[in-house]
Design a protein around this motif. Structure first.
Motif, PDB file in Angstrom:
ATOM      1  N   PRO A  32       0.815  -1.223   0.000  1.00 39.48           N
ATOM      2  CA  PRO A  32       0.000   0.000   0.000  1.00 39.48           C
ATOM      3  C   PRO A  32       0.847   1.272   0.000  1.00 39.48           C
ATOM      4  O   PRO A  32       0.371   2.340  -0.376  1.00 39.48           O
ATOM      5  CB  PRO A  32      -0.801  -0.125   1.306  1.00 39.48           C
ATOM      6  N   GLN A  33       2.109   1.150   0.403  1.00 42.89           N
ATOM      7  CA  GLN A  33       2.995   2.317   0.472  1.00 42.89           C
ATOM      8  C   GLN A  33       3.742   2.579  -0.840  1.00 42.89           C
ATOM      9  O   GLN A  33       4.429   3.587  -0.967  1.00 42.89           O
ATOM     10  CB  GLN A  33       4.019   2.133   1.602  1.00 42.89           C
ATOM     11  N   GLY A  34       3.635   1.668  -1.803  1.00 42.65           N
ATOM     12  CA  GLY A  34       4.340   1.840  -3.070  1.00 42.65           C
ATOM     13  C   GLY A  34       4.945   0.534  -3.550  1.00 42.65           C
ATOM     14  O   GLY A  34       4.581  -0.542  -3.079  1.00 42.65           O
ATOM     15  N   TRP A  35       5.883   0.632  -4.497  1.00 47.10           N
ATOM     16  CA  TRP A  35       6.463  -0.581  -5.073  1.00 47.10           C
ATOM     17  C   TRP A  35       7.967  -0.411  -5.288  1.00 47.10           C
ATOM     18  O   TRP A  35       8.495   0.699  -5.266  1.00 47.10           O
ATOM     19  CB  TRP A  35       5.786  -0.941  -6.400  1.00 47.10           C
ATOM     20  N   CYS A  36       8.615  -1.556  -5.486  1.00 45.07           N
ATOM     21  CA  CYS A  36      10.043  -1.558  -5.803  1.00 45.07           C
ATOM     22  C   CYS A  36      10.339  -2.762  -6.681  1.00 45.07           C
ATOM     23  O   CYS A  36       9.511  -3.666  -6.826  1.00 45.07           O
ATOM     24  CB  CYS A  36      10.906  -1.596  -4.536  1.00 45.07           C
ATOM     25  N   ILE A  37      11.518  -2.759  -7.276  1.00 46.09           N
ATOM     26  CA  ILE A  37      11.978  -3.871  -8.108  1.00 46.09           C
ATOM     27  C   ILE A  37      13.176  -4.520  -7.428  1.00 46.09           C
ATOM     28  O   ILE A  37      14.139  -3.835  -7.046  1.00 46.09           O
ATOM     29  CB  ILE A  37      12.393  -3.412  -9.523  1.00 46.09           C
ATOM     30  N   ILE A  38      13.104  -5.838  -7.269  1.00 43.84           N
ATOM     31  CA  ILE A  38      14.176  -6.605  -6.634  1.00 43.84           C
ATOM     32  C   ILE A  38      14.889  -7.456  -7.673  1.00 43.84           C
ATOM     33  O   ILE A  38      14.247  -8.166  -8.446  1.00 43.84           O
ATOM     34  CB  ILE A  38      13.612  -7.525  -5.532  1.00 43.84           C
ATOM     35  N   LYS A  39      16.199  -7.368  -7.701  1.00 40.10           N
ATOM     36  CA  LYS A  39      17.002  -8.257  -8.550  1.00 40.10           C
ATOM     37  C   LYS A  39      17.485  -9.419  -7.699  1.00 40.10           C
ATOM     38  O   LYS A  39      18.027  -9.227  -6.614  1.00 40.10           O
ATOM     39  CB  LYS A  39      18.221  -7.512  -9.123  1.00 40.10           C
ATOM     40  N   LEU A  40      17.283 -10.648  -8.186  1.00 38.29           N
ATOM     41  CA  LEU A  40      17.740 -11.835  -7.470  1.00 38.29           C
ATOM     42  C   LEU A  40      19.136 -12.207  -7.940  1.00 38.29           C
ATOM     43  O   LEU A  40      19.435 -12.158  -9.130  1.00 38.29           O
ATOM     44  CB  LEU A  40      16.768 -13.002  -7.700  1.00 38.29           C
ATOM     45  N   TYR A  41      19.989 -12.605  -7.008  1.00 42.08           N
ATOM     46  CA  TYR A  41      21.372 -12.921  -7.343  1.00 42.08           C
ATOM     47  C   TYR A  41      21.498 -14.334  -7.916  1.00 42.08           C
ATOM     48  O   TYR A  41      20.927 -15.289  -7.390  1.00 42.08           O
ATOM     49  CB  TYR A  41      22.258 -12.832  -6.095  1.00 42.08           C
ATOM     50  N   ASN A  42      22.296 -14.458  -8.963  1.00 40.74           N
ATOM     51  CA  ASN A  42      22.590 -15.780  -9.532  1.00 40.74           C
ATOM     52  C   ASN A  42      23.539 -16.573  -8.639  1.00 40.74           C
ATOM     53  O   ASN A  42      23.611 -17.799  -8.736  1.00 40.74           O
ATOM     54  CB  ASN A  42      23.203 -15.627 -10.922  1.00 40.74           C
ATOM     55  N   GLU A  43      24.270 -15.879  -7.774  1.00 37.74           N
ATOM     56  CA  GLU A  43      25.253 -16.545  -6.914  1.00 37.74           C
ATOM     57  C   GLU A  43      24.616 -17.370  -5.798  1.00 37.74           C
ATOM     58  O   GLU A  43      25.307 -18.120  -5.110  1.00 37.74           O
ATOM     59  CB  GLU A  43      26.189 -15.501  -6.286  1.00 37.74           C
TER      60      GLU A  43
END
Length: 222
Positions: A32-43
């Motif tokens: 409800p406060q907004g959004w973000c983009i998460i990158k997942l690590y291949n390691e």
């Protein structure tokens, strides 16, 4: 033994799926406060696969950020009732062997998996947190390094001094991703009213979506 079989199963499935690719995977996290983009690590392939599996199943969309501690972390993914002392897990919860990597650290915006105090430092499968943290001085980092027996690289020291994070958690919890867009969401969530245990006055529900390559590219360009 159950942990070993779980990891072997994860690796077997990963090796025969599209998730074994070398390209990055991105998750959109909405609240409800907004959004973000998460990158997942291949390691950290086991943690990455586990997270994607739960995202695709819609598991996280029924959960909240139930522990919010400013200057430390925001944590969610399951209620504490999934883990009951002494070390009893409900069927929804499991342990994963840690994938500690000295180059993946708890800078502000890092995403890591929660755990209990088990000596193997194995992760829970459903409880994750995002680092808020705070800036540290060189002297503070020296003290943390000595206490936790972790050596910080020059880059890590620079990030902790200029951007902030929670260096005391390094090499004790598995970091498997980071926010690459929308870091201000952390500020908005940590600004909410919480009780003495970090529980927010109103539920902070979440929706997580695995992004296709074109979707991720478009959002990252915004």
């Amino acid at each position: 033994m159950k942990q070993v079989w779980f990891i072997l199963l994860m690796m077997a499935v990963l090796s025969h799926s599209g998730l074994a690719q070398t390209g990055n995977q991105y998750i959109k996290l909405e609240t409800p406060q907004g959004w973000c983009i998460i990158k997942l690590y291949n390691e950290t392939p086991v943690h990455r696969y586990n997270f994607i599996r739960l995202v695709k199943s819609g598991y996280f969309n029924k959960t909240t950020f139930n522990r919010i501690i400013k200057n430390f972390v925001i944590q969610g993914g399951d209620p504490d009732s999934l883990y009951e002392k002494p070390h009893v897990l409900k069927p929804e919860q499991k342990w994963m062997a840690s994938e500690l990597n000295a180059n993946l650290f708890h800078k502000r915006g890092a995403v890591a998996m929660g755990r209990d105090d088990n000596p193997a430092q194995s992760s829970f499968t459903t409880q994750f947190y995002i680092v808020d943290g705070k800036k540290r001085t060189a002297a503070q980092l020296d003290t943390i390094s000595k206490k936790s027996k972790v050596q910080f690289t020059g880059l890590q020291r620079q990030v902790y001094q200029e951007t902030g994070g929670t260096p005391s958690l390094d090499q004790h919890y598995t970091v498997f991703g980071e926010i690459v867009k929308g870091i201000e969401l952390v500020d908005k969530i940590t600004a909410l009213n919480v009780d003495k245990n970090g529980n927010p006055d109103a539920p902070v529900r979440m929706k997580l979506t695995l992004l296709k390559s074109k979707e991720a590219t478009a959002l990252l360009k915004q």
